[in-house]
Design a protein around this motif. Structure first.
Motif, PDB file in Angstrom:
ATOM      1  N   GLN A  61     -34.663 -27.996  -7.707  1.00 19.26           N
ATOM      2  CA  GLN A  61     -34.302 -27.429  -6.823  1.00 19.26           C
ATOM      3  C   GLN A  61     -33.087 -27.519  -6.161  1.00 19.26           C
ATOM      4  O   GLN A  61     -32.368 -26.283  -5.270  1.00 19.26           O
ATOM      5  N   ARG A  64     -30.235 -25.461  -7.293  1.00 18.93           N
ATOM      6  CA  ARG A  64     -30.719 -23.997  -7.502  1.00 18.93           C
ATOM      7  C   ARG A  64     -29.915 -23.590  -6.839  1.00 18.93           C
ATOM      8  O   ARG A  64     -29.458 -22.480  -5.988  1.00 18.93           O
ATOM      9  N   GLY A  65     -30.069 -24.465  -5.320  1.00 17.73           N
ATOM     10  CA  GLY A  65     -29.668 -24.370  -4.041  1.00 17.73           C
ATOM     11  C   GLY A  65     -27.986 -24.375  -3.863  1.00 17.73           C
ATOM     12  O   GLY A  65     -27.588 -23.916  -3.493  1.00 17.73           O
ATOM     13  N   VAL A  67     -26.207 -23.048  -6.418  1.00 17.25           N
ATOM     14  CA  VAL A  67     -25.644 -22.291  -7.531  1.00 17.25           C
ATOM     15  C   VAL A  67     -26.160 -20.545  -6.086  1.00 17.25           C
ATOM     16  O   VAL A  67     -25.166 -20.142  -5.808  1.00 17.25           O
ATOM     17  N   LYS A  68     -26.865 -21.264  -5.230  1.00 22.27           N
ATOM     18  CA  LYS A  68     -26.848 -20.406  -4.050  1.00 22.27           C
ATOM     19  C   LYS A  68     -25.538 -20.299  -3.298  1.00 22.27           C
ATOM     20  O   LYS A  68     -25.247 -19.617  -2.392  1.00 22.27           O
ATOM     21  N   TYR A  69     -25.535 -21.560  -2.301  1.00 23.86           N
ATOM     22  CA  TYR A  69     -23.980 -21.731  -1.718  1.00 23.86           C
ATOM     23  C   TYR A  69     -23.087 -21.169  -3.010  1.00 23.86           C
ATOM     24  O   TYR A  69     -22.027 -21.165  -1.957  1.00 23.86           O
ATOM     25  N   GLU A  71     -23.009 -18.578  -5.099  1.00 24.38           N
ATOM     26  CA  GLU A  71     -23.044 -17.481  -4.716  1.00 24.38           C
ATOM     27  C   GLU A  71     -22.477 -16.772  -3.058  1.00 24.38           C
ATOM     28  O   GLU A  71     -22.208 -15.876  -3.348  1.00 24.38           O
ATOM     29  N   SER A  72     -22.832 -17.641  -2.288  1.00 21.22           N
ATOM     30  CA  SER A  72     -22.518 -17.125  -0.760  1.00 21.22           C
ATOM     31  C   SER A  72     -21.586 -17.418  -0.521  1.00 21.22           C
ATOM     32  O   SER A  72     -20.490 -16.326   0.444  1.00 21.22           O
TER      33      SER A  72
END
Length: 89
Positions: A61, A64-65, A67-69, A71-72
């Motif tokens: 988890q 994945r966070g 990666v999201k960061y 991407e942001s």
């Protein structure tokens, strides 16, 4: 919570603002791999002292966070220069 501000003099308030601005600038000027670090020194700028222990996601988890960061950052700051530096270089 911020009742301490009510009793501060103008000079004390100015000093407090300068301290908080310095902390925000330090965080703002973070770059590269340092963007991903735990920053308790920012919380230490608050007058209330708490023993905050963050809830840490398990590895899948957490990653994945991350990666999201990242991407942001592409979405919110697409003009930022890119680096090929590995952590610790």
């Amino acid at each position: 919570m911020d009742k301490d501000l009510d009793t501060m003099t103008r000079e004390q308030l100015i000093a407090e603002v300068k301290t908080l601005r310095a902390g925000i600038r330090t965080h703002r000027d973070t770059s590269g791999h340092d963007l991903c670090w735990y920053h308790p020194h920012l919380w230490a700028l608050l007058p209330e002292q708490v023993n905050h222990v963050p809830l840490v996601p398990d590895w899948p988890q957490f990653m994945r966070g991350c990666v999201k960061y990242r991407e942001s950052l592409d979405a919110q700051c697409p003009q930022a220069p890119r680096s090929q530096l590995e952590f610790g270089e």
